[in-house]
Motif scaffolding. Structure first.
Motif, PDB file in Angstrom:
ATOM      1  N   TYR A 234      15.186  38.305  28.781  1.00  0.00           N
ATOM      2  CA  TYR A 234      15.448  37.889  30.166  1.00  0.00           C
ATOM      3  C   TYR A 234      14.651  38.823  31.077  1.00  0.00           C
ATOM      4  O   TYR A 234      14.788  40.049  30.981  1.00  0.00           O
ATOM      5  CB  TYR A 234      16.954  38.017  30.438  1.00  0.00           C
ATOM      6  CG  TYR A 234      17.396  37.832  31.884  1.00  0.00           C
ATOM      7  CD1 TYR A 234      16.920  36.781  32.669  1.00  0.00           C
ATOM      8  CD2 TYR A 234      18.332  38.701  32.458  1.00  0.00           C
ATOM      9  CE1 TYR A 234      17.356  36.610  33.979  1.00  0.00           C
ATOM     10  CE2 TYR A 234      18.782  38.534  33.761  1.00  0.00           C
ATOM     11  CZ  TYR A 234      18.283  37.488  34.524  1.00  0.00           C
ATOM     12  OH  TYR A 234      18.714  37.308  35.819  1.00  0.00           O
ATOM     13  N   GLY A 241       7.872  38.228  32.793  1.00  0.00           N
ATOM     14  CA  GLY A 241       7.585  37.236  31.743  1.00  0.00           C
ATOM     15  C   GLY A 241       6.175  37.401  31.201  1.00  0.00           C
ATOM     16  O   GLY A 241       5.935  37.236  30.000  1.00  0.00           O
ATOM     17  N   THR A 245       5.643  38.257  27.242  1.00  0.00           N
ATOM     18  CA  THR A 245       4.892  37.359  26.342  1.00  0.00           C
ATOM     19  C   THR A 245       3.633  38.052  25.806  1.00  0.00           C
ATOM     20  O   THR A 245       3.228  37.798  24.669  1.00  0.00           O
ATOM     21  CB  THR A 245       4.524  36.037  27.049  1.00  0.00           C
ATOM     22  OG1 THR A 245       3.912  36.329  28.299  1.00  0.00           O
ATOM     23  CG2 THR A 245       5.751  35.188  27.296  1.00  0.00           C
ATOM     24  N   VAL A 259      12.289  33.006  25.907  1.00  0.00           N
ATOM     25  CA  VAL A 259      12.020  33.840  27.103  1.00  0.00           C
ATOM     26  C   VAL A 259      12.389  33.074  28.379  1.00  0.00           C
ATOM     27  O   VAL A 259      11.923  31.959  28.611  1.00  0.00           O
ATOM     28  CB  VAL A 259      10.517  34.248  27.184  1.00  0.00           C
ATOM     29  CG1 VAL A 259      10.263  35.100  28.431  1.00  0.00           C
ATOM     30  CG2 VAL A 259      10.091  35.001  25.939  1.00  0.00           C
ATOM     31  N   THR A 261      12.593  33.860  32.627  1.00  0.00           N
ATOM     32  CA  THR A 261      12.219  34.867  33.622  1.00  0.00           C
ATOM     33  C   THR A 261      12.179  34.245  35.011  1.00  0.00           C
ATOM     34  O   THR A 261      12.374  33.045  35.155  1.00  0.00           O
ATOM     35  CB  THR A 261      10.857  35.501  33.240  1.00  0.00           C
ATOM     36  OG1 THR A 261      10.597  36.603  34.100  1.00  0.00           O
ATOM     37  CG2 THR A 261       9.713  34.510  33.360  1.00  0.00           C
ATOM     38  N   ASN A 268       3.003  32.169  35.381  1.00  0.00           N
ATOM     39  CA  ASN A 268       4.250  31.796  34.697  1.00  0.00           C
ATOM     40  C   ASN A 268       4.260  30.308  34.337  1.00  0.00           C
ATOM     41  O   ASN A 268       4.755  29.933  33.273  1.00  0.00           O
ATOM     42  CB  ASN A 268       5.465  32.139  35.566  1.00  0.00           C
ATOM     43  CG  ASN A 268       5.796  33.620  35.506  1.00  0.00           C
ATOM     44  OD1 ASN A 268       5.247  34.351  34.675  1.00  0.00           O
ATOM     45  ND2 ASN A 268       6.678  34.079  36.375  1.00  0.00           N
ATOM     46  N   ILE A 277       6.753  30.869  27.483  1.00  0.00           N
ATOM     47  CA  ILE A 277       7.987  31.044  28.272  1.00  0.00           C
ATOM     48  C   ILE A 277       8.780  29.743  28.142  1.00  0.00           C
ATOM     49  O   ILE A 277       8.206  28.651  28.163  1.00  0.00           O
ATOM     50  CB  ILE A 277       7.652  31.351  29.758  1.00  0.00           C
ATOM     51  CG1 ILE A 277       7.128  32.790  29.901  1.00  0.00           C
ATOM     52  CG2 ILE A 277       8.866  31.151  30.653  1.00  0.00           C
ATOM     53  CD1 ILE A 277       6.741  33.185  31.315  1.00  0.00           C
ATOM     54  N   LEU A 280      11.972  29.017  33.645  1.00  0.00           N
ATOM     55  CA  LEU A 280      11.753  29.865  34.829  1.00  0.00           C
ATOM     56  C   LEU A 280      12.874  29.628  35.838  1.00  0.00           C
ATOM     57  O   LEU A 280      13.315  28.488  36.005  1.00  0.00           O
ATOM     58  CB  LEU A 280      10.436  29.483  35.521  1.00  0.00           C
ATOM     59  CG  LEU A 280       9.130  29.737  34.778  1.00  0.00           C
ATOM     60  CD1 LEU A 280       7.965  29.162  35.577  1.00  0.00           C
ATOM     61  CD2 LEU A 280       8.923  31.241  34.566  1.00  0.00           C
TER      62      LEU A 280
END
Ligand code: BGC
Length: 332
Positions: A234, A241, A245, A259, A261, A268, A277, A280
């Protein structure tokens, strides 16, 4: 030709020339005035001067806050002096707040990163300068209002999403911007509240990235080496993020990590698109800047103003991007 005719032609030509010159110089003067008018926004010097102070100017999130605020300048005849450190630096941010107070601006809109902002905010209000907070609140201060994400709720939202998408089984690492930042603390508290209720989930480590992509990568790398059993991360600020990554890629863990974030930056979104990811938390920085000016105007005009103005925080996943692209395709 008679002498009188020659004089007549000469006088007429002189008159026409003089008239032409007058028209030309009048037009030139008009153009000059227009330039002045544009320079002083809307035809006169701005009636109000607000200071907007953010965390870092060299950041996509804060550029958006600034653009949102600037968009309101003409409507209210206000000059927004938008300032912030180039890179996140709370001490420098405090100095900018101090300078805004000393220069007696008409209103201050500030991100109150931590406890140190409260005494200065109070000082401004005691001197008659209205203050509101943006993105990060200082609820104990004398500020009139806050606009931004409900950061505790956004943490809960991230927690619920992680629990649902990992089917309630995960070993979690947290990368946060700074432990001392009030909004990051709230995002962690809200997240923990949800995770603590879920038996199959455990948080094993938490580190700060110092609002820096390299910092986030180093901390995530160290965390993954020390806790190879981590299955989910997190991140509580925009660049976390990216760092998480990058570390996962180096350790060949990209495919098996979940993941989640904060923030919809281009980077992102690309990572979401590629699957690095999973989700979001999208905030509304443009709206924060835009509405902050409207609210500050209401405060100045003595209108009743609500204390809390929460902008939306929503989850976006890869499937939402596909949907958005399809929608855009239909309308273009
Ligand atoms: C936060 C901002 C922060 C930005 C960059 C966002 O999630 O709301 O306060 O400046 O991330 O780290």
């Amino acid at each position: 030709m008679k002498r009188t005719s020659i004089i007549y032609i000469f006088l007429s030509a002189s008159f026409i020339l003089a008239l032409g010159c007058a028209v030309y110089f009048y037009n030139q003067a008009q153009k000059y005035d227009e330039k002045l008018v544009t320079a002083t926004s809307n035809g006169s010097s701005p009636t109000y001067h607000f200071a907007l102070i953010g965390e870092e100017m060299d950041h996509v999130y804060w550029r958006s806050v600034g653009e949102g605020a600037k968009e309101k300048e003409a409507e209210y005849n206000v000059f927004i002096e938008y300032e912030g450190p180039k890179r996140s630096n709370p001490e420098e941010q405090l100095k900018l707040l101090d300078m805004a107070i000393k220069s007696k601006v008409d209103g201050i809109i500030v991100q109150a990163l931590n406890d140190k902002f409260t005494p200065l905010i109070n000082q401004a209000v005691d001197q008659g300068i209205p203050v509101m907070t943006v993105d990060t609140d200082a609820p104990e201060s004398k500020r009139s209002a806050y606009i931004g994400t409900d950061n505790y709720e956004a943490g809960r939202l991230a927690g619920n999403t992680l629990v649902k998408e990992t089917e309630g089984k995960a070993t979690v690492g947290i990368i946060t911007g700074r432990f001392a930042n009030a909004h990051h603390q709230l995002r962690i508290e809200g997240f923990k509240e949800i995770l603590e209720k879920t038996e199959g989930i455990e948080i094993v480590a938490m580190e700060e990235s110092n609002i820096d992509r390299v910092g986030a990568e180093e901390q995530a790398y160290k965390m993954l080496r020390e806790h190879p059993n981590i299955t989910a991360f997190y991140g509580t600020s925009t660049l976390d993020g990216v760092g998480i990554t990058a570390a996962a890629k180096k350790l060949n863990r990209l495919d098996d990590l979940y993941v989640i974030t904060f923030d919809r930056s281009d980077e992102n979104v690309q990572l979401l698109q590629s699957g690095a990811i999973n989700a979001l938390v999208e905030q509304q920085p443009y709206q924060m800047g835009n509405r902050s000016v409207e609210i500050m105007m209401d405060i100045i005009k003595g209108k009743p103003v609500e204390e809390m103005h929460h902008t939306d925080a929503t989850i976006i996943r890869k499937s939402d991007l596909l949907y958005e692209n399809a929608q855009e395709g239909e309308t273009s």
